[in-house]
Design a protein around this motif. Structure first.
Motif, PDB file in Angstrom:
ATOM      1  N   VAL A   1      -2.829  -7.173   4.429  1.00 26.30           N
ATOM      2  CA  VAL A   1      -1.751  -7.639   3.703  1.00 26.30           C
ATOM      3  C   VAL A   1      -1.302  -6.827   5.203  1.00 26.30           C
ATOM      4  O   VAL A   1      -1.435  -6.031   5.649  1.00 26.30           O
ATOM      5  CB  VAL A   1      -1.029  -7.326   3.123  1.00 26.30           C
ATOM      6  CG1 VAL A   1      -1.752  -8.550   1.602  1.00 26.30           C
ATOM      7  CG2 VAL A   1      -0.577  -5.878   2.778  1.00 26.30           C
ATOM      8  N   GLU A   2       0.132  -7.589   5.887  1.00 27.71           N
ATOM      9  CA  GLU A   2       0.657  -6.639   6.837  1.00 27.71           C
ATOM     10  C   GLU A   2       1.375  -5.745   6.585  1.00 27.71           C
ATOM     11  O   GLU A   2       1.727  -5.443   5.322  1.00 27.71           O
ATOM     12  CB  GLU A   2       1.556  -7.908   7.246  1.00 27.71           C
ATOM     13  CG  GLU A   2       0.946  -9.186   8.249  1.00 27.71           C
ATOM     14  CD  GLU A   2       2.314  -9.788   9.301  1.00 27.71           C
ATOM     15  OE1 GLU A   2       3.103  -9.078   9.472  1.00 27.71           O
ATOM     16  OE2 GLU A   2       1.723 -10.707   9.304  1.00 27.71           O
ATOM     17  N   THR A   3       1.649  -4.681   6.829  1.00 23.18           N
ATOM     18  CA  THR A   3       2.455  -3.459   6.256  1.00 23.18           C
ATOM     19  C   THR A   3       3.926  -3.628   6.042  1.00 23.18           C
ATOM     20  O   THR A   3       4.399  -3.335   5.663  1.00 23.18           O
ATOM     21  CB  THR A   3       2.017  -2.086   7.798  1.00 23.18           C
ATOM     22  OG1 THR A   3       1.110  -2.456   7.936  1.00 23.18           O
ATOM     23  CG2 THR A   3       2.666  -0.854   7.322  1.00 23.18           C
ATOM     24  N   LYS A   4       4.322  -4.538   7.016  1.00 22.83           N
ATOM     25  CA  LYS A   4       5.324  -5.244   6.553  1.00 22.83           C
ATOM     26  C   LYS A   4       6.092  -5.945   4.882  1.00 22.83           C
ATOM     27  O   LYS A   4       6.520  -5.392   4.510  1.00 22.83           O
ATOM     28  CB  LYS A   4       6.230  -6.398   7.642  1.00 22.83           C
ATOM     29  CG  LYS A   4       7.312  -7.167   7.492  1.00 22.83           C
ATOM     30  CD  LYS A   4       7.355  -7.490   8.742  1.00 22.83           C
ATOM     31  CE  LYS A   4       7.832  -8.774   8.885  1.00 22.83           C
ATOM     32  NZ  LYS A   4       8.555  -9.647   9.897  1.00 22.83           N
ATOM     33  N   VAL A   5       4.221  -6.674   5.520  1.00 27.24           N
ATOM     34  CA  VAL A   5       5.213  -7.465   4.010  1.00 27.24           C
ATOM     35  C   VAL A   5       4.772  -6.248   2.563  1.00 27.24           C
ATOM     36  O   VAL A   5       5.123  -6.258   1.284  1.00 27.24           O
ATOM     37  CB  VAL A   5       3.092  -8.331   3.559  1.00 27.24           C
ATOM     38  CG1 VAL A   5       3.102  -9.260   2.014  1.00 27.24           C
ATOM     39  CG2 VAL A   5       3.665  -8.773   4.644  1.00 27.24           C
ATOM     40  N   LEU A   6       3.658  -5.208   2.997  1.00 27.39           N
ATOM     41  CA  LEU A   6       3.428  -4.853   1.402  1.00 27.39           C
ATOM     42  C   LEU A   6       4.738  -3.803   1.449  1.00 27.39           C
ATOM     43  O   LEU A   6       5.006  -3.659   0.058  1.00 27.39           O
ATOM     44  CB  LEU A   6       2.093  -3.536   1.819  1.00 27.39           C
ATOM     45  CG  LEU A   6       2.153  -2.207   1.327  1.00 27.39           C
ATOM     46  CD1 LEU A   6       1.070  -2.373   0.431  1.00 27.39           C
ATOM     47  CD2 LEU A   6       1.747  -1.304   2.537  1.00 27.39           C
ATOM     48  N   ASN A   7       5.360  -3.497   2.471  1.00 29.27           N
ATOM     49  CA  ASN A   7       6.220  -2.642   2.313  1.00 29.27           C
ATOM     50  C   ASN A   7       7.695  -3.314   1.486  1.00 29.27           C
ATOM     51  O   ASN A   7       8.700  -2.918   0.918  1.00 29.27           O
ATOM     52  CB  ASN A   7       6.945  -1.905   3.644  1.00 29.27           C
ATOM     53  CG  ASN A   7       6.255  -0.549   4.369  1.00 29.27           C
ATOM     54  OD1 ASN A   7       5.716  -0.151   3.726  1.00 29.27           O
ATOM     55  ND2 ASN A   7       6.020  -0.576   5.331  1.00 29.27           N
ATOM     56  N   GLN A   8       7.810  -4.377   1.727  1.00 26.86           N
ATOM     57  CA  GLN A   8       8.618  -5.274   0.943  1.00 26.86           C
ATOM     58  C   GLN A   8       8.587  -5.755   0.357  1.00 26.86           C
ATOM     59  O   GLN A   8       9.937  -5.773  -0.691  1.00 26.86           O
ATOM     60  CB  GLN A   8       8.225  -6.837   1.791  1.00 26.86           C
ATOM     61  CG  GLN A   8       9.602  -6.966   3.801  1.00 26.86           C
ATOM     62  CD  GLN A   8       9.340  -8.494   4.089  1.00 26.86           C
ATOM     63  OE1 GLN A   8       8.532  -8.862   3.586  1.00 26.86           O
ATOM     64  NE2 GLN A   8       9.863  -8.194   5.079  1.00 26.86           N
ATOM     65  N   ALA A   9       7.447  -5.892  -0.316  1.00 27.89           N
ATOM     66  CA  ALA A   9       6.995  -5.589  -1.694  1.00 27.89           C
ATOM     67  C   ALA A   9       7.300  -4.055  -2.762  1.00 27.89           C
ATOM     68  O   ALA A   9       7.702  -4.280  -3.507  1.00 27.89           O
ATOM     69  CB  ALA A   9       5.746  -6.016  -1.704  1.00 27.89           C
ATOM     70  N   VAL A  10       7.324  -2.746  -2.206  1.00 25.71           N
ATOM     71  CA  VAL A  10       7.768  -2.110  -1.942  1.00 25.71           C
ATOM     72  C   VAL A  10       9.031  -2.096  -2.732  1.00 25.71           C
ATOM     73  O   VAL A  10       9.296  -1.740  -3.756  1.00 25.71           O
ATOM     74  CB  VAL A  10       7.149  -1.129  -1.564  1.00 25.71           C
ATOM     75  CG1 VAL A  10       7.972   0.785  -1.879  1.00 25.71           C
ATOM     76  CG2 VAL A  10       5.839  -0.932  -1.617  1.00 25.71           C
TER      77      VAL A  10
END
Length: 187
Positions: A31-40
């Motif tokens: 996944v994109e880093t941005k997507v991971l951080n948004q989920a967090v």
């Protein structure tokens, strides 16, 4: 086994903790880093400071030389790349670091088959590193035990050398006594 080695290369030690960076986790979860951080961020209560923390600039710079260059695809944008010209080509924020517990918590946040399988592999990599650390501690204890025994042997050998010197001194004194010039009547 190859995947575990690859994951172990992405585990760093920061603030006395073994951590993985958000961009490495995003790469592994595909996944994109941005997507991971948004989920967090949507589940921020699940990630206290002992599960996840943002790196300081000094910490980031100190581990930056350790970070191996990972092939980038167009759909996977990394936060940790050298600066390039153009929009969206460099990191805007310092990366997050996830401890082992934080990575485990990610499995509940990212609910894809890839994330679940990769999370299992990551947990296995952390366990392997823990085993290696325990072996190193065991080796250190064994070396200390050997040093202690050698120190004890050194003391005992010194006592033996002292006793032998005393015996040799007594023998030399006895020899001198036996070979002395006698006074008085001789037969």
């Amino acid at each position: 086994m190859q995947i575990i080695k690859s994951i172990q290369n992405r585990i760093y030690e920061i603030r006395g903790e073994r951590v993985m960076l958000d961009r490495d986790l995003a790469f592994l979860y595909e996944v994109e880093t941005k997507v991971l951080n948004q989920a967090v961020k949507r589940n921020f209560k699940r990630f206290p400071l002992d599960f996840m923390f943002r790196l300081t600039k000094q910490e980031f710079e100190s581990i930056n030389f350790e970070i191996e260059v990972v092939e980038k695809s167009d759909s996977l944008r990394s936060q940790i790349v050298t600066l390039k010209t153009g929009r969206g080509q460099h990191a805007k924020y310092l990366p997050y670091a996830f401890t082992e517990q934080g990575v485990a918590m990610l499995s509940g946040v990212l609910n894809s088959d890839k994330a679940i399988n990769m999370n299992i592999a990551i947990m296995r990599a952390f366990v392997e590193i823990r085993k290696l650390t325990l072996q190193q501690i065991d080796f250190a204890q064994q070396i200390q035990l050997i040093k202690d025994k050698l120190t004890g042997h050194d003391i005992q050998l010194n006592e033996i050398y002292d006793a032998m010197e005393n015996l040799l001194d007594e023998k030399a004194a006895q020899t001198k006594w036996d070979n002395r010039d006698r006074i008085g009547f001789k037969k």
